[in-house]
Design a protein around this motif. Sequence first.
Motif: not given
Length: 164
Positions: A73-88
């Motif tokens: 997941i690109p660093a530029s996406r981190l603010p938008y993908s944070n929920d999926l990242i935290k859940l996983t």
Amino acid sequence: CIIFDEIILGIGRHSSVKLKYNRKDQEVAYKLWVELSTRKIGLPFDQENDVITEVYNSWYDFFKIARELLKDIPASRLPYSNDLIKLTERVLNVGLRPHLTKWQAKYRQWYNNEFIKKNNKKSETPQEIQKRYPEYSVLVEDLVLTNKRMIEYKDLMGKIAFKR
């Protein structure tokens, strides 16, 4: 942005999850769903036919793949993908890792020793050998509980991937 309010996942003490996701998250969720759906980690444990070492291999392989998908997941996406990242991350570290840490190494050591001993006779199947593990019922109880959590996670990834 599609929002799921309060998805109950049953991982650790904090089982209520608010998950917001977008198209890129949907792509990652699809890849996770494929991995979960095509490995023993996403299928119910069959006490009569499954071999625990093979289940652990599947779980470990999924752990590595999920970690790689998150790293992609690109660093530029981190603010938008944070929920999926935290859940996983929570699924891996709270849902899966505790079982593997507690059981995998000591079970594999025991199983390998037993398999080598019995391999000369070739009279027992791997399934028969594993049932002789001294803590088999406790291990399987924890394995089944962990497996159910992973199936719930698979179902959640399917909901995200297919907008169910």
